[in-house]
Design a protein around this motif. Sequence first.
Motif, PDB file in Angstrom:
ATOM      1  N   UNK A 150       0.853  -1.179   0.000  1.00  0.00           N
ATOM      2  CA  UNK A 150       0.000   0.000   0.000  1.00  0.00           C
ATOM      3  C   UNK A 150       0.894   1.237   0.000  1.00  0.00           C
ATOM      4  N   UNK A 151       0.852   1.981  -1.080  1.00  0.00           N
ATOM      5  CA  UNK A 151       1.626   3.230  -1.165  1.00  0.00           C
ATOM      6  C   UNK A 151       0.739   4.395  -0.721  1.00  0.00           C
ATOM      7  N   UNK A 152       1.339   5.325   0.010  1.00  0.00           N
ATOM      8  CA  UNK A 152       0.545   6.415   0.567  1.00  0.00           C
ATOM      9  C   UNK A 152       1.408   7.664   0.759  1.00  0.00           C
ATOM     10  N   UNK A 153       0.770   8.741   1.146  1.00  0.00           N
ATOM     11  CA  UNK A 153       1.479   9.978   1.447  1.00  0.00           C
ATOM     12  C   UNK A 153       1.874  10.053   2.916  1.00  0.00           C
ATOM     13  N   UNK A 154       1.077   9.415   3.760  1.00  0.00           N
ATOM     14  CA  UNK A 154       1.262   9.476   5.210  1.00  0.00           C
ATOM     15  C   UNK A 154       0.843   8.129   5.798  1.00  0.00           C
ATOM     16  N   UNK A 155       1.521   7.715   6.875  1.00  0.00           N
ATOM     17  CA  UNK A 155       1.125   6.517   7.622  1.00  0.00           C
ATOM     18  C   UNK A 155       0.682   6.947   9.016  1.00  0.00           C
ATOM     19  N   UNK A 156      -0.473   6.461   9.457  1.00  0.00           N
ATOM     20  CA  UNK A 156      -0.966   6.701  10.815  1.00  0.00           C
ATOM     21  C   UNK A 156      -0.852   5.397  11.598  1.00  0.00           C
ATOM     22  N   UNK A 157      -0.057   5.413  12.650  1.00  0.00           N
ATOM     23  CA  UNK A 157       0.127   4.229  13.488  1.00  0.00           C
ATOM     24  C   UNK A 157      -0.878   4.223  14.623  1.00  0.00           C
ATOM     25  N   UNK A 158      -1.945   3.451  14.459  1.00  0.00           N
ATOM     26  CA  UNK A 158      -3.036   3.376  15.436  1.00  0.00           C
ATOM     27  C   UNK A 158      -3.199   1.944  15.934  1.00  0.00           C
ATOM     28  N   UNK A 159      -2.086   1.224  16.028  1.00  0.00           N
ATOM     29  CA  UNK A 159      -2.133  -0.223  16.281  1.00  0.00           C
ATOM     30  C   UNK A 159      -1.774  -0.617  17.706  1.00  0.00           C
ATOM     31  N   UNK A 160      -1.904   0.288  18.652  1.00  0.00           N
ATOM     32  CA  UNK A 160      -1.786  -0.075  20.048  1.00  0.00           C
ATOM     33  C   UNK A 160      -0.371  -0.194  20.557  1.00  0.00           C
ATOM     34  N   UNK A 161      -0.279  -0.472  21.852  1.00  0.00           N
ATOM     35  CA  UNK A 161       1.009  -0.510  22.546  1.00  0.00           C
ATOM     36  C   UNK A 161       1.942  -1.569  21.973  1.00  0.00           C
ATOM     37  N   UNK A 162       1.385  -2.727  21.596  1.00  0.00           N
ATOM     38  CA  UNK A 162       2.211  -3.836  21.108  1.00  0.00           C
ATOM     39  C   UNK A 162       2.313  -3.870  19.580  1.00  0.00           C
ATOM     40  N   UNK A 163       1.816  -2.837  18.910  1.00  0.00           N
ATOM     41  CA  UNK A 163       1.807  -2.834  17.456  1.00  0.00           C
ATOM     42  C   UNK A 163       3.170  -2.569  16.844  1.00  0.00           C
ATOM     43  N   UNK A 164       3.193  -2.617  15.523  1.00  0.00           N
ATOM     44  CA  UNK A 164       4.451  -2.484  14.784  1.00  0.00           C
ATOM     45  C   UNK A 164       4.849  -1.034  14.555  1.00  0.00           C
ATOM     46  N   UNK A 165       3.914  -0.112  14.631  1.00  0.00           N
ATOM     47  CA  UNK A 165       4.200   1.270  14.236  1.00  0.00           C
ATOM     48  C   UNK A 165       5.293   1.907  15.077  1.00  0.00           C
ATOM     49  N   UNK A 166       5.106   1.925  16.397  1.00  0.00           N
ATOM     50  CA  UNK A 166       6.116   2.563  17.245  1.00  0.00           C
ATOM     51  C   UNK A 166       7.455   1.852  17.148  1.00  0.00           C
ATOM     52  N   UNK A 167       7.423   0.551  16.994  1.00  0.00           N
ATOM     53  CA  UNK A 167       8.669  -0.215  16.902  1.00  0.00           C
ATOM     54  C   UNK A 167       9.397   0.013  15.588  1.00  0.00           C
ATOM     55  N   UNK A 168       8.744   0.694  14.652  1.00  0.00           N
ATOM     56  CA  UNK A 168       9.398   1.013  13.382  1.00  0.00           C
ATOM     57  C   UNK A 168      10.243   2.286  13.463  1.00  0.00           C
ATOM     58  N   UNK A 169      10.169   2.976  14.579  1.00  0.00           N
ATOM     59  CA  UNK A 169      10.926   4.208  14.759  1.00  0.00           C
ATOM     60  C   UNK A 169      12.280   3.866  15.383  1.00  0.00           C
ATOM     61  N   UNK A 170      13.384   4.345  14.825  1.00  0.00           N
ATOM     62  CA  UNK A 170      14.702   4.076  15.418  1.00  0.00           C
ATOM     63  C   UNK A 170      14.757   4.544  16.870  1.00  0.00           C
ATOM     64  N   UNK A 171      15.402   3.768  17.712  1.00  0.00           N
ATOM     65  CA  UNK A 171      15.423   4.043  19.148  1.00  0.00           C
ATOM     66  C   UNK A 171      16.011   5.407  19.476  1.00  0.00           C
ATOM     67  N   UNK A 172      16.936   5.884  18.657  1.00  0.00           N
ATOM     68  CA  UNK A 172      17.569   7.171  18.961  1.00  0.00           C
ATOM     69  C   UNK A 172      16.742   8.362  18.485  1.00  0.00           C
ATOM     70  N   UNK A 173      15.562   8.104  17.908  1.00  0.00           N
ATOM     71  CA  UNK A 173      14.711   9.185  17.419  1.00  0.00           C
ATOM     72  C   UNK A 173      13.444   9.354  18.257  1.00  0.00           C
ATOM     73  N   UNK A 174      13.389   8.669  19.362  1.00  0.00           N
ATOM     74  CA  UNK A 174      12.184   8.717  20.186  1.00  0.00           C
ATOM     75  C   UNK A 174      12.573   8.523  21.644  1.00  0.00           C
ATOM     76  N   UNK A 175      11.851   9.188  22.534  1.00  0.00           N
ATOM     77  CA  UNK A 175      12.122   9.095  23.966  1.00  0.00           C
ATOM     78  C   UNK A 175      10.908   8.512  24.671  1.00  0.00           C
ATOM     79  N   UNK A 176      11.124   7.477  25.467  1.00  0.00           N
ATOM     80  CA  UNK A 176      10.019   6.836  26.180  1.00  0.00           C
ATOM     81  C   UNK A 176      10.079   7.174  27.666  1.00  0.00           C
ATOM     82  N   UNK A 177       8.900   7.426  28.236  1.00  0.00           N
ATOM     83  CA  UNK A 177       8.751   7.680  29.670  1.00  0.00           C
ATOM     84  C   UNK A 177       7.777   6.641  30.204  1.00  0.00           C
ATOM     85  N   UNK A 178       8.157   5.951  31.274  1.00  0.00           N
ATOM     86  CA  UNK A 178       7.333   4.836  31.725  1.00  0.00           C
ATOM     87  C   UNK A 178       7.348   4.711  33.236  1.00  0.00           C
TER      88      UNK A 178
END
Length: 393
Positions: A150-178
């Motif tokens: 599926x080719x698109x202009x934008x991807x919306x990651x709405x697949x929950x805590x265990x989904x693939x979207x957030x895990x597709x972001x490189x670790x050094x480009x995102x900060x997690x607080x838990x």
Amino acid sequence: MRTQVGIIGAGPAGLLLAHLLHLAGIDSVVVEARDRGYVEQRVRAGVLEHPTAELLREVGVGARMDAEGLPHHGLVLRFDGADHRMPLTELTGKTITVYGQQEVVKDLIARRLADEGQILFASTDVRPHDLTSDQPRITFTDAAGKPQELRCDVVAGCDGFHGVSRRSIPADRIQAYERLYPFAWLGILAKTPPSHEELIYAYHERGFALHSMRSPELTRLYLQVAPTESLADWPDSRVWDELHARLELAGSEFSLREGPVVDRLLAGMRSFVVEPMRYGRLFLAGDAAHIVPPTGAKGMNLAVADVRLLARALTVFLSGGGSALIDDYSRACLRRVWRAEHFSWWMTSMLHAFPDDDRFGRRLQLSQLRYVVESEAAGRSMAENYVGLPYEF
């Protein structure tokens, strides 16, 4: 396949985003790992904030909610051997609506299909690619076992805590607080009328308990349990015994109604936020970006608030109106997210028994509870957060 917005996940966030984009004339495709039956039946949250219910009405998917949902004007804090009613409507002029998340999902799916929108159920091995380019894509295997792109202009990651979207972001480009909590919630759905007309939040020395409902015939009940326990440790008889112990009031007319248990769950509790909620052309929304403990009833409501902002930002961007709103998306969402995180943490900390708590800690909790119910200012603060703060933008 080609679309403007590829949406990963057919929960409330993904489906509402697709509907809002459709109303604005923006094309989207929803890709979902589970089949339709599973998505429509998974039991989750059930309290809709006032702004959430208003938005669902405004966009044409609130008719069944208004017909079958249960408006509530207050809730009960049960502690010190007595009930203390919080008059939400009296304090704020607003209500909450008890209406199950799965019912919201059913309404959104029905509307999506009536509008001839695409939801690709039972899509496995979903993977987003090229997220920093202006032509991201999503690969997956469809329900027939055929590889798809599926080719698109934008991807919306709405697949929950265990989904693939957030895990597709490189670790050094995102900060997690838990923050992890030293307890879990055991929940049951019982086929019996609710034992009280309002939600009851019970503070008890044996642990927290919650009396809620899903309909006039279905009661939702929760117990605080140790995070190491399993459902096998809690046969129905033990669950009911513990609910009676924590919810019953001596000398009160309240009587807990039992009934056949039709659903059970055991969920750990955490607070979690990632910043930013964007990576290139990937935008996170809902549980993919943040988790709240359920005590504050904020999870689904935050997802709705996210996609309300995201739909507007993407509509402007994809219609040639510039990138100012998508560039501000994460900051704008996180203001509401962190307010909800604090409220949910506060409710959780005030009402649960902590394993390492001493008598001093318990006295502090009781002092806070008494202040909330005795001070109009403190009660109004709790009430306005519970019913949902107005949307800022």
